[in-house]
Design a protein around this motif. Structure first.
Motif, PDB file in Angstrom:
ATOM      1  N   TYR A 141     -11.333  13.820 -33.578  1.00  8.14           N
ATOM      2  CA  TYR A 141      -9.994  13.890 -34.154  1.00  8.14           C
ATOM      3  C   TYR A 141      -9.941  15.056 -35.136  1.00  8.14           C
ATOM      4  CZ  TYR A 141     -10.102   9.206 -32.224  1.00  8.14           C
ATOM      5  OH  TYR A 141     -10.243   8.135 -31.378  1.00  8.14           O
ATOM      6  N   ASP A 142      -9.968  16.258 -34.604  1.00  8.76           N
ATOM      7  CA  ASP A 142     -10.036  17.424 -35.484  1.00  8.76           C
ATOM      8  C   ASP A 142      -8.675  17.856 -36.011  1.00  8.76           C
ATOM      9  OD1 ASP A 142      -9.099  18.431 -33.094  1.00  8.76           O
ATOM     10  OD2 ASP A 142     -10.648  19.974 -32.912  1.00  8.76           O
ATOM     11  N   ASP A 143      -7.605  17.173 -35.586  1.00  4.49           N
ATOM     12  CA  ASP A 143      -6.282  17.526 -36.077  1.00  4.49           C
ATOM     13  C   ASP A 143      -5.856  16.707 -37.296  1.00  4.49           C
ATOM     14  OD1 ASP A 143      -6.212  15.226 -34.557  1.00  4.49           O
ATOM     15  OD2 ASP A 143      -4.212  15.598 -33.752  1.00  4.49           O
ATOM     16  N   VAL A 144      -6.679  15.742 -37.711  1.00  3.91           N
ATOM     17  CA  VAL A 144      -6.358  14.933 -38.887  1.00  3.91           C
ATOM     18  C   VAL A 144      -6.592  15.744 -40.160  1.00  3.91           C
ATOM     19  CG1 VAL A 144      -6.859  12.749 -37.739  1.00  3.91           C
ATOM     20  CG2 VAL A 144      -8.670  13.914 -38.997  1.00  3.91           C
ATOM     21  N   LEU A 145      -6.110  15.228 -41.260  1.00  2.81           N
ATOM     22  CA  LEU A 145      -6.316  15.852 -42.569  1.00  2.81           C
ATOM     23  C   LEU A 145      -5.858  17.312 -42.565  1.00  2.81           C
ATOM     24  CD1 LEU A 145      -9.833  14.324 -43.235  1.00  2.81           C
ATOM     25  CD2 LEU A 145      -7.682  13.594 -44.266  1.00  2.81           C
TER      26      LEU A 145
ATOM     27  N   GLU B 156     -10.212   8.517 -48.333  1.00  6.32           N
ATOM     28  CA  GLU B 156      -9.155   7.819 -47.588  1.00  6.32           C
ATOM     29  C   GLU B 156      -9.666   7.230 -46.277  1.00  6.32           C
ATOM     30  OE1 GLU B 156      -9.284  12.122 -46.938  1.00  6.32           O
ATOM     31  OE2 GLU B 156      -8.676  11.080 -48.723  1.00  6.32           O
ATOM     32  N   ASN B 157     -10.984   7.393 -46.022  1.00  7.84           N
ATOM     33  CA  ASN B 157     -11.625   6.815 -44.826  1.00  7.84           C
ATOM     34  C   ASN B 157     -10.884   7.173 -43.539  1.00  7.84           C
ATOM     35  OD1 ASN B 157     -13.860   5.595 -46.014  1.00  7.84           O
ATOM     36  ND2 ASN B 157     -12.663   3.813 -46.592  1.00  7.84           N
ATOM     37  N   THR B 158     -10.836   8.449 -43.238  1.00  6.74           N
ATOM     38  CA  THR B 158     -10.195   8.937 -42.023  1.00  6.74           C
ATOM     39  C   THR B 158     -11.249   9.116 -40.938  1.00  6.74           C
ATOM     40  OG1 THR B 158      -8.549  10.111 -43.347  1.00  6.74           O
ATOM     41  CG2 THR B 158      -8.800  10.798 -41.062  1.00  6.74           C
ATOM     42  N   VAL B 159     -11.026   8.495 -39.773  1.00  6.19           N
ATOM     43  CA  VAL B 159     -11.947   8.651 -38.653  1.00  6.19           C
ATOM     44  C   VAL B 159     -11.789  10.068 -38.105  1.00  6.19           C
ATOM     45  CG1 VAL B 159     -12.590   7.851 -36.350  1.00  6.19           C
ATOM     46  CG2 VAL B 159     -11.827   6.210 -38.050  1.00  6.19           C
ATOM     47  N   ILE B 160     -12.927  10.780 -38.000  1.00  8.45           N
ATOM     48  CA  ILE B 160     -12.875  12.142 -37.462  1.00  8.45           C
ATOM     49  C   ILE B 160     -13.560  12.257 -36.100  1.00  8.45           C
ATOM     50  CG2 ILE B 160     -12.563  13.277 -39.688  1.00  8.45           C
ATOM     51  CD1 ILE B 160     -15.582  13.902 -39.702  1.00  8.45           C
ATOM     52  N   ALA B 161     -14.353  11.251 -35.726  1.00  9.47           N
ATOM     53  CA  ALA B 161     -15.007  11.279 -34.418  1.00  9.47           C
ATOM     54  C   ALA B 161     -15.519   9.885 -34.089  1.00  9.47           C
ATOM     55  CB  ALA B 161     -16.165  12.275 -34.420  1.00  9.47           C
ATOM     56  N   GLU B 162     -15.550   9.566 -32.788  1.00  8.14           N
ATOM     57  CA  GLU B 162     -16.090   8.265 -32.384  1.00  8.14           C
ATOM     58  C   GLU B 162     -16.528   8.259 -30.931  1.00  8.14           C
ATOM     59  OE1 GLU B 162     -13.331   4.981 -32.648  1.00  8.14           O
ATOM     60  OE2 GLU B 162     -11.686   6.228 -31.973  1.00  8.14           O
ATOM     61  N   ILE B 163     -17.496   7.396 -30.682  1.00  6.05           N
ATOM     62  CA  ILE B 163     -17.995   7.150 -29.331  1.00  6.05           C
ATOM     63  C   ILE B 163     -17.936   5.644 -29.104  1.00  6.05           C
ATOM     64  CG2 ILE B 163     -20.004   7.217 -27.798  1.00  6.05           C
ATOM     65  CD1 ILE B 163     -20.995   9.648 -29.359  1.00  6.05           C
TER      66      ILE B 163
ATOM     67  N   ILE C   5     -19.809   4.090 -32.256  1.00  6.54           N
ATOM     68  CA  ILE C   5     -20.249   4.980 -33.328  1.00  6.54           C
ATOM     69  C   ILE C   5     -19.022   5.697 -33.855  1.00  6.54           C
ATOM     70  CG2 ILE C   5     -21.629   7.012 -33.887  1.00  6.54           C
ATOM     71  CD1 ILE C   5     -23.526   6.148 -31.614  1.00  6.54           C
ATOM     72  N   GLN C   6     -18.826   5.640 -35.178  1.00  6.77           N
ATOM     73  CA  GLN C   6     -17.683   6.310 -35.786  1.00  6.77           C
ATOM     74  C   GLN C   6     -18.135   7.140 -36.974  1.00  6.77           C
ATOM     75  OE1 GLN C   6     -15.218   2.822 -36.629  1.00  6.77           O
ATOM     76  NE2 GLN C   6     -13.775   3.565 -35.088  1.00  6.77           N
ATOM     77  N   TRP C   7     -17.526   8.316 -37.110  1.00  4.24           N
ATOM     78  CA  TRP C   7     -17.724   9.179 -38.269  1.00  4.24           C
ATOM     79  C   TRP C   7     -16.424   9.184 -39.065  1.00  4.24           C
ATOM     80  CZ3 TRP C   7     -22.029  11.398 -40.083  1.00  4.24           C
ATOM     81  CH2 TRP C   7     -23.138  11.472 -39.227  1.00  4.24           C
ATOM     82  N   TRP C   8     -16.534   8.935 -40.369  1.00  7.04           N
ATOM     83  CA  TRP C   8     -15.386   8.873 -41.275  1.00  7.04           C
ATOM     84  C   TRP C   8     -15.544   9.973 -42.325  1.00  7.04           C
ATOM     85  CZ3 TRP C   8     -12.184   4.306 -40.970  1.00  7.04           C
ATOM     86  CH2 TRP C   8     -12.638   3.353 -40.056  1.00  7.04           C
ATOM     87  N   PHE C   9     -14.407  10.458 -42.839  1.00  8.36           N
ATOM     88  CA  PHE C   9     -14.454  11.473 -43.879  1.00  8.36           C
ATOM     89  C   PHE C   9     -13.530  11.090 -45.030  1.00  8.36           C
ATOM     90  CE2 PHE C   9     -12.653  15.233 -45.978  1.00  8.36           C
ATOM     91  CZ  PHE C   9     -13.810  15.772 -46.495  1.00  8.36           C
TER      92      PHE C   9
END
Length: 132
Positions: free
Chosen positions: A31-35, A14-21, A7-11
Motif C-alpha cells: 500500500y504505497d499510496d497511503v500517507l 497512526e498504525n497504517t498498514v503499508i504491506a501484507e501477505i 504478515i503485516q507491516w505497519w507504519f
C-alpha cells in the motif's frame, strides 16, 4: 511461511498498514499510496520471507514500524539521518544492515511461531492419545 499465516507491516503512530501477505488467500499487497504517497514506488515485499525493503529512503521514512505475523507483533524504530555527506556506498551499507536486521527478526518470529504451533499440536496429540 505456513498456510494461514498473515504478515503485516505497519507504519507510524497512526498504525497504517503499508504491506501484507495472506498465505491462505494467496495474496500479497503493498500500500504505497497511503500517507500522502510517502512510500510510492519505494516498498518491496518479499513473498518468500515477508521482509520489507524501503528503497531510496529519506528522513520522512523514519519512525515506528511494526511487523505482525498472525498475532505476534514486533516494533522497530527506524532513524534516518539527512546528511549532504552521505554517499552511495554508505547508503548501500545502511540498507544492507537494515534489511539484515529485519530478515533476522522475521526468521526469529517465524521460528518461534512454528515451534509454538508444533508444541500445541504435540500437546493436543498427547492429550487425545491419553484420553482413549
Amino acid at each position: 511461511m505456513k498456510d494461514g499465516d498473515v504478515i503485516q507491516w505497519w507504519f507510524g503512530d497512526e498504525n497504517t498498514v503499508i504491506a501484507e501477505i495472506n498465505v491462505k488467500a494467496d495474496s500479497i499487497a503493498v500500500y504505497d499510496d497511503v500517507l500522502d504517497g510517502r512510500f510510492r514506488d519505494r516498498l518491496k515485499l518479499d513473498n518468500q520471507t515477508g521482509s520489507l525493503t524501503i528503497t531510496n529512503i529519506t528522513i520522512k521514512h523514519a519512525g515506528r514500524y511494526e511487523l505482525q505475523i498472525n498475532t505476534v507483533r514486533k516494533i522497530f524504530s527506524l532513524t534516518v539521518f539527512d546528511s549532504v555527506h552521505c554517499c552511495g556506498p554508505t547508503e548501500a551499507v545502511i540498507r544492507l544492515v537494515l534489511s539484515a536486521l529485519v530478515g533476522v527478526a522475521t526468521v526469529i518470529i517465524l521460528v518461534y511461531e512454528i515451534r509454538s504451533r508444533r508444541a500445541e499440536r504435540d500437546q493436543a496429540h498427547i492429550h487425545t492419545s491419553g484420553s482413549v
